[in-house]
Scaffold this motif. Structure first.
Motif, PDB file in Angstrom:
ATOM      1  N   TYR A  22       0.819  -1.204   0.000  1.00 42.41           N
ATOM      2  CA  TYR A  22       0.000   0.000   0.000  1.00 42.41           C
ATOM      3  C   TYR A  22       0.858   1.262   0.000  1.00 42.41           C
ATOM      4  O   TYR A  22       0.456   2.286  -0.556  1.00 42.41           O
ATOM      5  CB  TYR A  22      -1.012  -0.032   1.151  1.00 42.41           C
ATOM      6  N   ARG A  80       1.887   1.783  -3.624  1.00 45.48           N
ATOM      7  CA  ARG A  80       0.749   2.299  -4.398  1.00 45.48           C
ATOM      8  C   ARG A  80       0.527   3.780  -4.104  1.00 45.48           C
ATOM      9  O   ARG A  80       0.207   4.557  -4.997  1.00 45.48           O
ATOM     10  CB  ARG A  80      -0.519   1.504  -4.059  1.00 45.48           C
ATOM     11  N   LYS A 126       0.824   6.973  -6.688  1.00 41.52           N
ATOM     12  CA  LYS A 126      -0.229   7.980  -6.868  1.00 41.52           C
ATOM     13  C   LYS A 126       0.368   9.379  -6.793  1.00 41.52           C
ATOM     14  O   LYS A 126       0.080  10.237  -7.620  1.00 41.52           O
ATOM     15  CB  LYS A 126      -1.262   7.853  -5.726  1.00 41.52           C
ATOM     16  N   ASN A 165      -9.182  -1.625  -4.867  1.00 41.72           N
ATOM     17  CA  ASN A 165      -8.177  -1.730  -3.793  1.00 41.72           C
ATOM     18  C   ASN A 165      -8.630  -0.911  -2.588  1.00 41.72           C
ATOM     19  O   ASN A 165      -9.266   0.129  -2.744  1.00 41.72           O
ATOM     20  CB  ASN A 165      -6.823  -1.171  -4.254  1.00 41.72           C
ATOM     21  N   ILE A 166      -8.274  -1.375  -1.389  1.00 38.19           N
ATOM     22  CA  ILE A 166      -8.613  -0.594  -0.205  1.00 38.19           C
ATOM     23  C   ILE A 166      -7.753   0.678  -0.187  1.00 38.19           C
ATOM     24  O   ILE A 166      -6.627   0.684  -0.703  1.00 38.19           O
ATOM     25  CB  ILE A 166      -8.449  -1.388   1.103  1.00 38.19           C
ATOM     26  N   THR A 167      -8.291   1.751   0.353  1.00 33.53           N
ATOM     27  CA  THR A 167      -7.581   3.030   0.370  1.00 33.53           C
ATOM     28  C   THR A 167      -7.292   3.490   1.796  1.00 33.53           C
ATOM     29  O   THR A 167      -6.800   4.599   2.009  1.00 33.53           O
ATOM     30  CB  THR A 167      -8.410   4.120  -0.337  1.00 33.53           C
ATOM     31  N   TYR A 189     -10.688  -9.438   4.214  1.00 37.97           N
ATOM     32  CA  TYR A 189     -10.459  -8.431   3.172  1.00 37.97           C
ATOM     33  C   TYR A 189     -11.209  -8.847   1.907  1.00 37.97           C
ATOM     34  O   TYR A 189     -11.866  -8.037   1.273  1.00 37.97           O
ATOM     35  CB  TYR A 189      -8.957  -8.305   2.857  1.00 37.97           C
TER      36      TYR A 189
END
Lengths: 336, 336
Positions: free
Chosen positions: A33, A36, A40, B247-249, B298
């Protein structure tokens, strides 16, 4: 000039290309994460892009394993970066991770070559209570040791250790070995397949401080020498296992669980069998235990690792100036 | 006689066949190793075997997933025990877990039938900090509630809760629903793919006390009534997700992580986005949070579950005597 000269900083080439990699193990989610998130941010144009003296490569190392929520699909990617695996002949249907290792080597390497990125920071999580660890092959890479020292100072409340994988006789096998400098940033405890905001926050802070250090270094700052405690891997210990089934017959003892980097002394409790018996450490030398009950190491036959601790003195360093770099470039050519 | 009559114990059929199951999820290792240990003990002839009034079935539910160290191979076994899945038509190549669910139903059931085992205790682990939980479909199964109450008394230092999955309108889907009585014993926190000696020890103690209770019950002991606090599932909350990638944020907020069974109030911190923003609970009713950041959920779109807490009064109970059982047997036949 001696590298250990206390007065004069050792001059080292600037770090113009840095790679931050996550998802080398697809179920170690803080790095997934964070990468990612960094990707971004990179997509957003920034006003001071032109001023950035360092190019940052951000890489999701094993996207297929990430997608499946597993450590790997065919074989452990982070064992595929030996020169033999990277450059040897391929079979008809090579494992996905071997192909991916070669792609990453083309992108960030080639390993050992002059075109390799200057620094690789590979993000990992462990189920063990290890805090924030640097894991590296060398105990005399002043860049990695200075970055570590800088993080220790910037994050004084975080348990932080430098793990040295030991003798250089054994060939390096992990993604971070593709860069001219490299280390794994290993943070725990976090279950695999889970992201915890505290562990994610630590990793984010660690990476930001690392990038700050690189900017300072490239801009000419002098970093004072000092000392770093280094834990050098001595050996791994497997779980007790059933001879026939090879199933484990004991768990790490509750006295040892979660106590990574404690000193394990002869006769200390080591395992608790599933029938309730205590098994004790039979070694004769007190050693520091780490990677205690790491989930991914059951299949590797590792219940915990043991290390010796040493205090290293590291020299002051600074980046070479452009003139010094050019002069050194000429020198190298003349020497050939 | 009213079941809630305080003076007279409710008489219930004896529990002559009890099943303890582990490895229903192959990477929840406390149950896997506890079942293997129980199987070893059962293989050893015991002197008082003849005196045992209860037959104990010990089952490794999903051996293929256990062997692979994964939750399941094709589909989640613990969602396969609906009557439709157990008894419906099969495709040409049905998922392994559906075939295995039918085998288990033949072994322990059939679900809903008079030949089913009397009690199923299915062992699970969670990455959430839930302590020891009973998870059941009914809030008026006096057997399960009394076993829970007994464990609370025997293990006073262990955080222990009874989770009620809610309205009976939704069909039961898990392995424990195959027995006449049944519950999941869910213990955490333990990473999946890891066995911790503290969590294993809790599970072992929980199972031994459960079996002790069954022996006491079958031998005619009267268990006093009292109260049990029950957490009834109201709803699940998913992670915030990216609309395109899914996707989880965000991760569970650090204020909420590890605080299972705390009361989540309107506007309390709920998530922390990967860019650092706090998202708050937007519900209007304070509810109890549990299964906070469970690793296996999840993929199910569950970041946490929310429950209402109620205090249940449960009656005293005792086992029917042989005479009562026979009399009731005749009555049943006459009634048909």
């Amino acid at each position: 000039m001696s590298q250990m000269d206390v007065d004069e900083p050792v001059c080292l080439p600037r770090l113009s290309r840095v790679a931050v990699c996550g998802g080398t193990h697809g179920n170690e989610l803080s790095g997934v994460y964070l990468v990612r998130e960094l990707l971004k941010l990179q997509r957003r144009p920034s006003e001071d892009d032109d001023e950035e003296p360092t190019s940052l490569l951000t890489v999701l190392s094993n996207p297929r394993a990430v997608q499946q929520g597993r450590r790997y699909t065919d074989t452990d990617l982070n064992r595929c970066f030996t020169l033999a695996t990277l450059n040897g002949p391929t079979s008809d249907s090579p494992p996905y991770e071997i192909l991916r290792a070669r792609e990453l080597n083309a992108m960030l390497g080639p390993k050992g070559g002059p075109g390799a990125v200057d620094l690789v920071c590979d993000l990992h999580n462990t189920t063990a209570n290890m805090g924030l660890c640097f894991i590296a092959y060398s105990d005399c890479d002043w860049i990695c040791l200075h970055i570590f020292k800088y993080l220790q100072r910037q994050m004084p409340d975080v348990p932080m250790r430098f793990v040295h994988l030991g003798s250089s006789e054994k060939e390096s096998y992990s993604l971070d070995s593709v860069g001219k400098h490299g280390f794994a940033m290993e943070i725990g405890p976090q279950p695999h397949g889970v992201v915890r905001s505290d562990i994610y926050g630590l990793m984010n802070a660690g990476v930001q401080h690392m990038l700050d250090w690189v900017r300072l270094f490239n801009s000419g700052a002098v970093f004072e020498g000092g000392f770093v405690d280094v834990f050098t891997l001595v050996k791994n210990i497997d779980y007790p296992r059933d001879e026939k089934t090879h199933n484990i017959t004991a768990a790490v003892h509750s006295h040892l669980q979660d106590r990574d980097f404690c000193l394990l002394r002869p006769h200390d409790p080591l395992f608790q069998t599933f029938s309730g018996e205590t098994l004790r450490y039979s070694g004769s030398e007190p050693l520091y235990a780490f990677f205690i009950n790491e989930g991914s190491y059951y299949e590797k036959g590792i219940a915990l690792s043991l290390a010796r601790k040493r205090r290293l003195v590291i020299p002051a360093i600074r980046a070479q100036t452009e003139e010094e770099e050019q002069a050194r470039g000429f020198t190298s050519e003349e020497e050939e």
